[in-house]
Design an enzyme around this catalytic site. Structure first.
Site, PDB file in Angstrom:
ATOM      1  N   HIS A 237       0.817  -1.230   0.000  1.00 49.27           N
ATOM      2  CA  HIS A 237       0.000   0.000   0.000  1.00 49.27           C
ATOM      3  C   HIS A 237       0.847   1.276   0.000  1.00 49.27           C
ATOM      4  O   HIS A 237       0.312   2.370  -0.179  1.00 49.27           O
ATOM      5  CB  HIS A 237      -0.933   0.045   1.214  1.00 49.27           C
ATOM      6  CG  HIS A 237      -2.026  -0.977   1.183  1.00 49.27           C
ATOM      7  ND1 HIS A 237      -2.907  -1.104   0.128  1.00 49.27           N
ATOM      8  CD2 HIS A 237      -2.389  -1.934   2.088  1.00 49.27           C
ATOM      9  CE1 HIS A 237      -3.754  -2.087   0.374  1.00 49.27           C
ATOM     10  NE2 HIS A 237      -3.458  -2.618   1.562  1.00 49.27           N
TER      11      HIS A 237
ATOM     12  N   ASP B 174      -2.904 -10.561  -2.470  1.00 53.00           N
ATOM     13  CA  ASP B 174      -3.479 -10.024  -1.231  1.00 53.00           C
ATOM     14  C   ASP B 174      -4.906  -9.575  -1.538  1.00 53.00           C
ATOM     15  O   ASP B 174      -5.209  -9.147  -2.648  1.00 53.00           O
ATOM     16  CB  ASP B 174      -2.642  -8.824  -0.773  1.00 53.00           C
ATOM     17  CG  ASP B 174      -3.060  -8.296   0.597  1.00 53.00           C
ATOM     18  OD1 ASP B 174      -2.379  -8.631   1.586  1.00 53.00           O
ATOM     19  OD2 ASP B 174      -4.057  -7.555   0.674  1.00 53.00           O
TER      20      ASP B 174
ATOM     21  N   HIS C  67      -6.457  -7.042  -0.696  1.00 54.15           N
ATOM     22  CA  HIS C  67      -6.558  -5.602  -0.959  1.00 54.15           C
ATOM     23  C   HIS C  67      -5.772  -5.238  -2.210  1.00 54.15           C
ATOM     24  O   HIS C  67      -4.753  -5.874  -2.516  1.00 54.15           O
ATOM     25  CB  HIS C  67      -6.003  -4.808   0.238  1.00 54.15           C
ATOM     26  CG  HIS C  67      -6.706  -5.100   1.524  1.00 54.15           C
ATOM     27  ND1 HIS C  67      -6.230  -6.027   2.441  1.00 54.15           N
ATOM     28  CD2 HIS C  67      -7.851  -4.607   2.038  1.00 54.15           C
ATOM     29  CE1 HIS C  67      -7.071  -6.079   3.479  1.00 54.15           C
ATOM     30  NE2 HIS C  67      -8.056  -5.232   3.258  1.00 54.15           N
TER      31      HIS C  67
ATOM     32  N   ASP D 268      -4.949 -12.679   3.224  1.00 56.54           N
ATOM     33  CA  ASP D 268      -6.196 -12.171   3.810  1.00 56.54           C
ATOM     34  C   ASP D 268      -7.415 -12.389   2.913  1.00 56.54           C
ATOM     35  O   ASP D 268      -8.517 -11.959   3.256  1.00 56.54           O
ATOM     36  CB  ASP D 268      -6.063 -10.685   4.214  1.00 56.54           C
ATOM     37  CG  ASP D 268      -5.311  -9.856   3.194  1.00 56.54           C
ATOM     38  OD1 ASP D 268      -5.015 -10.365   2.092  1.00 56.54           O
ATOM     39  OD2 ASP D 268      -5.020  -8.681   3.509  1.00 56.54           O
TER      40      ASP D 268
END
Ligand SMILES: [Zn+2]
Length: 313
Positions: free
Chosen positions: A122, A159, A161, A243
């Site tokens: 991120h 991931d 996200h 995740d």
């Protein structure tokens, strides 16, 4: 040949506030799950400033150094906090990813898993966010290109996200293909399919909440694997977040361990086809500690199986 496991105890000193999902216990979960595997264990060095500067301007490094507290916490955004030990952990997370590239490209190991925190996907050029401070996999990819002279690096981010930071750091570099499969809508809200990079070198695969392994595999088979195949990478780097597992508290996909085994095999197949099996995988998210350990073990088991058949070279 072997699989390298790169880590460092400094990442236990990056302490987040009580109740924060990106917690020290994640490292125990991952390393505990890998403790009986026959891996080449390597200590993550601090990243060299020149390597970090390929991805971030000096002002970002100075901001992080200035922000680091002597005690307590400093918050860079609502969920990104620094403790006294964070700076060393941040630098070793990036350094571990770079070291993994060095080992794999030198032929010292067949492939590598970097079990470090904080994660990195991120972190944008000048912005720490979403538990991330430096773009570890982007730094590693640029190091492979500029230092080792490889021509093309594919980054695959599974991931749950969107890897907005990695995208920000690589979308203007046609030597890098960046593919991200992620739940959408979800934090950060970026990663629409029409974000394709400056040279059609970004592939975003948004997945609806509730997508299970079947839907995930179909999407990866349709949108990610053919693109990596056509790109003919000299190295594949994985942003390995776990995740998307059904038990994860931060998201709503429904993958299980087998799905991570499947995608790891699929990416190793492409690495076998194009680049002598060279895969570097870096830990990103994964917040249910039991699922995190099980998925990391499933992932590294595939890397280990693939390294078995390779001779040093
Ligand atoms: Zn995540």
């Amino acid at each position: 040949m072997k699989t390298a496991l790169i880590s460092h105890t400094d990442c236990l000193d990056h302490v987040t506030p009580p109740g924060h999902p990106e917690q020290v216990a994640r490292m125990d979960a991952v390393l505990g799950a890998l403790k009986d595997m026959d891996l080449h264990r390597v200590s993550a060095p601090l990243a060299a400033e020149d390597d970090v500067l390929r991805a971030h301007p000096r002002s970002h490094l100075e901001m992080l150094r200035r922000a680091a507290p002597a005690e307590g916490w400093v918050s860079l955004d609502a969920d990104t906090h620094m403790s006294r030990g964070s700076l060393a952990a941040v630098w070793r997370s990036a350094g571990g990813a770079v070291r993994a590239v060095d080992l794999v490209l030198a032929g010292d190991v067949a492939n590598a898993f970097v079990a470090m925190r904080p994660p990195g996907h991120h972190a944008e050029r000048i912005t720490a966010m979403g538990f991330c401070f430096l773009g570890n996999v982007a730094i590693a990819a640029k190091h492979a290109l500029d230092h080792h002279g490889v021509r093309r690096v594919a980054i695959v981010d599974f991931d749950v996200h969107h890897g907005n930071g990695t995208q920000d750091l690589v979308e203007d570099d046609p030597r890098i293909l960046f593919c991200s499969a992620h739940q959408s809508p979800l934090y950060l809200g970026t990663g629409a399919a029409d974000e394709t990079g400056s040279d059609d070198n970004v592939v975003n695969v948004p997945l609806e909440e509730g997508t299970d392994g079947r839907g995930f595999r179909k999407a990866i088979e349709r949108s990610v694997l053919p693109r990596v195949d056509a790109f003919k990478p000299d190295l594949i780097i994985i942003s390995a977040g776990f995740d998307a597992h059904r038990d994860d508290p931060l998201a709503g996909l429904a993958l299980v361990e087998d799905d991570f085994t499947w995608i790891t095999r699929a990416l190793c197949d492409l690495a076998d086809k194009h680049c002598g099996g060279r895969v570097v995988s870096c830990l990103e998210g994964g917040y249910d500690l039991t699922a995190l350990g099980a998925c990391a073990a499933a992932h590294v088991k595939v890397l280990r199986e693939r390294s078995n058949g390779r001779n040093a070279g």
